[in-house]
Motif scaffolding. Structure first.
Motif, mmCIF file in Angstrom:
data_model
loop_
_atom_site.group_PDB
_atom_site.id
_atom_site.type_symbol
_atom_site.label_atom_id
_atom_site.label_comp_id
_atom_site.label_asym_id
_atom_site.label_seq_id
_atom_site.Cartn_x
_atom_site.Cartn_y
_atom_site.Cartn_z
ATOM 1 N N ASP A 106 -7.339 1.882 -1.131
ATOM 2 C CA ASP A 106 -8.061 1.927 0.135
ATOM 3 C C ASP A 106 -7.821 3.280 0.803
ATOM 4 O O ASP A 106 -6.721 3.532 1.297
ATOM 5 N N LEU B 55 -2.572 -3.845 6.233
ATOM 6 C CA LEU B 55 -2.695 -2.506 5.646
ATOM 7 C C LEU B 55 -4.133 -2.031 5.598
ATOM 8 O O LEU B 55 -4.402 -0.855 5.356
ATOM 9 N N LEU B 56 -5.069 -2.952 5.804
ATOM 10 C CA LEU B 56 -6.486 -2.602 5.688
ATOM 11 C C LEU B 56 -7.024 -2.155 7.037
ATOM 12 O O LEU B 56 -6.752 -2.784 8.046
ATOM 13 N N ARG C 34 5.031 -2.729 6.984
ATOM 14 C CA ARG C 34 3.945 -2.220 6.137
ATOM 15 C C ARG C 34 4.411 -2.066 4.687
ATOM 16 O O ARG C 34 3.679 -2.361 3.754
ATOM 17 N N GLU C 35 5.657 -1.630 4.524
ATOM 18 C CA GLU C 35 6.188 -1.472 3.167
ATOM 19 C C GLU C 35 6.327 -2.848 2.495
ATOM 20 O O GLU C 35 5.979 -3.020 1.331
ATOM 21 N N TYR C 36 6.820 -3.821 3.279
ATOM 22 C CA TYR C 36 6.920 -5.169 2.728
ATOM 23 C C TYR C 36 5.532 -5.721 2.404
ATOM 24 O O TYR C 36 5.348 -6.440 1.419
ATOM 25 N N LEU D 152 -6.653 -10.564 -1.546
ATOM 26 C CA LEU D 152 -5.847 -10.456 -0.318
ATOM 27 C C LEU D 152 -6.494 -11.184 0.857
ATOM 28 O O LEU D 152 -5.813 -11.549 1.817
ATOM 29 N N VAL E 48 2.956 -4.053 1.376
ATOM 30 C CA VAL E 48 2.506 -3.491 0.097
ATOM 31 C C VAL E 48 3.109 -4.306 -1.052
ATOM 32 O O VAL E 48 2.419 -4.662 -2.014
ATOM 33 N N LEU E 49 4.386 -4.608 -0.929
ATOM 34 C CA LEU E 49 5.032 -5.394 -1.987
ATOM 35 C C LEU E 49 4.394 -6.780 -2.085
ATOM 36 O O LEU E 49 4.215 -7.318 -3.183
ATOM 37 N N ARG E 50 4.032 -7.341 -0.925
ATOM 38 C CA ARG E 50 3.353 -8.657 -0.940
ATOM 39 C C ARG E 50 2.021 -8.535 -1.673
ATOM 40 O O ARG E 50 1.659 -9.396 -2.461
ATOM 41 N N ALA E 51 1.281 -7.435 -1.391
ATOM 42 C CA ALA E 51 -0.001 -7.224 -2.061
ATOM 43 C C ALA E 51 0.208 -7.118 -3.572
ATOM 44 O O ALA E 51 -0.589 -7.631 -4.352
ATOM 45 N N LEU E 52 1.289 -6.483 -3.958
ATOM 46 C CA LEU E 52 1.579 -6.301 -5.388
ATOM 47 C C LEU E 52 2.077 -7.596 -6.033
ATOM 48 O O LEU E 52 2.429 -7.605 -7.210
ATOM 49 N N GLY E 53 2.128 -8.655 -5.234
ATOM 50 C CA GLY E 53 2.475 -9.958 -5.786
ATOM 51 C C GLY E 53 3.959 -10.262 -5.805
ATOM 52 O O GLY E 53 4.390 -11.221 -6.431
ATOM 53 N N ILE E 54 4.747 -9.447 -5.106
ATOM 54 C CA ILE E 54 6.189 -9.733 -5.041
ATOM 55 C C ILE E 54 6.364 -10.956 -4.132
ATOM 56 O O ILE E 54 5.875 -10.956 -3.006
ATOM 57 N N PRO E 55 7.045 -11.988 -4.605
ATOM 58 C CA PRO E 55 7.200 -13.191 -3.773
ATOM 59 C C PRO E 55 7.985 -12.900 -2.487
ATOM 60 O O PRO E 55 8.874 -12.050 -2.477
ATOM 61 N N GLU F 5 -0.766 -15.102 -6.089
ATOM 62 C CA GLU F 5 0.299 -14.093 -5.964
ATOM 63 C C GLU F 5 0.767 -13.662 -7.363
ATOM 64 O O GLU F 5 0.934 -12.470 -7.636
ATOM 65 N N ARG G 266 -1.920 -11.501 -8.954
ATOM 66 C CA ARG G 266 -1.882 -10.122 -8.425
ATOM 67 C C ARG G 266 -0.723 -9.357 -9.046
ATOM 68 O O ARG G 266 -0.837 -8.194 -9.395
ATOM 69 N N ARG G 267 0.411 -10.067 -9.145
ATOM 70 C CA ARG G 267 1.612 -9.418 -9.689
ATOM 71 C C ARG G 267 1.364 -8.948 -11.125
ATOM 72 O O ARG G 267 1.811 -7.890 -11.529
ATOM 73 N N PRO H 224 -0.463 -8.508 3.722
ATOM 74 C CA PRO H 224 -1.160 -7.318 3.218
ATOM 75 C C PRO H 224 -2.373 -6.933 4.060
ATOM 76 O O PRO H 224 -2.754 -5.761 4.092
ATOM 77 N N SER I 248 9.783 -1.916 8.756
ATOM 78 C CA SER I 248 9.285 -1.742 7.380
ATOM 79 C C SER I 248 8.230 -2.783 7.015
ATOM 80 O O SER I 248 8.008 -3.051 5.831
#
Lengths: 264, 235
Positions: B173, A262-263, A173-175, B60, A177-184, B84, B87-88, A259, A171
């Motif tokens: 993207d 993912l690019l 890639r899923e993690y 990023l 995405v959450l990192r990109a969304l700023g989830i610590p 971070e 971004r959040r 993140p 998972s």
């Protein structure tokens, strides 16, 4: 070989030896064994069959249950029968049992007896612990059991760790995405550790049933397996500890969840 | 909604990869501005540096040179933890794959962002997740797992995950590359709807010319350089 006095007031009486068996054992050269040992000793019926111990012939007069020996079979007999089999003189013995009128004084009495340089003295609890520790650490069976448990723990740890690592890595890639969304990152680490906790708990729950089942099976074949509360609690604790350590080891895969992966 | 407010400003942003003889420049001295409620499209051939530019604009990927300013804040002068947090608070992301946890339901995928990112309680997270999924036409799919959803539905869940915290920006993207045009168009319409209704600034990276009619502005990138900026709607 366990030779004990056969009177009703004997301190070393084996509880499985009924008064009828004890009466039969008063005859010199007679023994009692566990019924599950018959096959090992090449016997069919047991009762009234004759076997040889140290070149001396003895006759089986009775059978008991639940006293199967792990290494060699236990042999129960009178002190009088035991002495010649162990090649001991009439005035020799391996140990004596004594009872204090006041059990609270047992520790003090043992301490005083220890002061004599030519004897050792133990309370019942000390002697029990000493016997168990001797069996665990000095006998091949005990050491083998210890290593088996250790090996099981190591294999379990590696399997749990690798499974959690693979599940986390699957998972990534899923993690990411959450990192990109700023989830610590610690949030995700906490989730992996929570998974470890539930895996450990589920493993424990699954193991409790088989543990009691195999203890029952062992009992049926003549080996008494005791599962006291403290032992179960310790086993559960060690398993949980192992699962959590495995979870910590699996966290290293989370470091890869950047993140940027993912690019394209 | 103030349509002319500049929310993101990038100045001379560059980024190279590799060292020595193998060093290649992915993005070279790009400057651009994005406005509140704008749907911007970043186009260019494969390997032109689109995704690298998006990553630098969205905090990023650190640029080698130049700076990115969002709401007057220099993004790359923030510490990692501050970035971070930034971004959040302000950014939502949609990536090419759907990137959904296989074991979680559509609703749980969205809830996770609120519970972990906004520290909302389970009940409130569930309520808001279901609310956004309803808006995305997934009300009856909320309890299904990714394996039970179509590609278009999965991407809509990913959009829900990006929009649920009502971010000021959404960076996407190649959000339609795994979808047929029918579903792709629906995804783009949902994003334009967010610009209209929430004032979200949306930057989409794509090489699909069919998205162009939806965009307020199109940036063309070739060999890491911005070659053309076309404003399609008056600002």
């Amino acid at each position: 070989m366990i030779g004990c006095r056969l009177g009703d007031d004997s301190l070393g009486a084996i509880s499985e030896l009924t008064s009828e068996l004890r009466a039969k054992l008063t005859e010199p050269g007679t023994i009692v064994i566990d019924e599950s040992e018959l096959g090992r000793l090449g016997l069919t019926n047991g009762i009234d069959e004759t076997v040889e111990i140290g070149g001396q012939r003895v006759r089986i007069v009775g059978l008991v249950r639940g006293l199967k020996g792990i290494a060699a079979p236990y042999v129960f007999c009178s002190v009088r029968t035991a002495r010649p089999l162990l090649r001991m003189a009439e005035n020799q013995t391996t140990f004596l049992l004594a009872r204090c009128d006041n059990p609270k004084l047992a520790d003090a009495a043992a301490r005083r007896l220890k002061a004599y340089s030519d004897m050792s003295a133990y309370t019942a609890r000390e002697f029990s612990l000493r016997s168990r520790m001797h069996w665990l650490t000095k006998t091949k069976a005990g050491i083998a059991l210890g290593y088996t448990a250790l090996l099981g723990l190591l294999v379990g740890g590696v399997v749990t760790s690798q499974t959690l690592y693979a599940a986390t890595a699957a998972s990534l890639r899923e993690y990411a995405v959450l990192r990109a969304l700023g989830i610590p990152r610690w949030r995700m680490s906490a989730m992996v550790l929570a998974q470890s906790f539930w895996v450990g708990l589920a493993g424990n729950l699954l193991a409790v049933g088989p543990a009691f089942f195999f203890a029952w099976v062992a009992d049926v074949v003549g080996v008494k397996v005791m599962l006291p509360g403290w032992l179960l609690a310790a086993s559960l604790g060690i398993t949980m500890f192992m699962a959590m350590i495995s979870g910590l080891a699996a966290l290293r895969s989370l470091r890869l969840s950047e993140p940027a992966i993912l690019l394209r | 909604m103030n349509g002319s407010e500049t929310t993101l400003r990038a100045r001379n942003v560059s980024r190279s990869f590799g060292t020595g003889a193998t060093r290649t420049t992915a993005v070279a001295g790009v400057s651009l501005e994005l406005r509140r409620g704008q749907f911007a499209l970043l186009m260019g051939p494969s390997g032109s540096g689109k995704s690298t530019l998006l990553a630098m604009l969205s905090g990023l990927l650190r640029p080698d040179e130049g700076h990115v300013e969002v709401f007057g804040q220099h993004l790359w002068s923030l510490s990692e933890v501050e970035r971070e947090r930034f971004r959040r608070k302000h950014f939502g992301f949609i990536f090419q794959g759907f990137n959904l946890f296989p074991a979680l339901t559509a609703s749980q995928q969205v809830e996770l962002v609120l519970r972990w990112g906004s520290a909302l309680g389970r009940h409130e997270s569930r309520r808001r997740a279901n609310q956004i999924l309803s808006r995305l036409g997934l009300a009856d799919r909320a309890d299904l797992r990714p394996a039970q959803l179509s590609g278009g539905e999965k991407q809509r869940v990913a959009i829900g995950r990006a929009l649920v915290k009502q971010p000021a920006f959404v960076f996407a993207d190649e959000p339609t590359s795994a979808l047929d045009w029918k579903h792709g168009a629906s995804v783009i319409e949902l994003l334009t709807q967010a610009t209209r209704e929430q004032g979200t600034t949306v930057l989409v990276v794509s090489h699909d010319p069919r998205i162009e009619p939806y965009a307020d502005q199109v940036f063309q990138l070739e060999d890491g350089r911005l070659t053309c900026k076309t404003a399609l709607t008056p600002t």
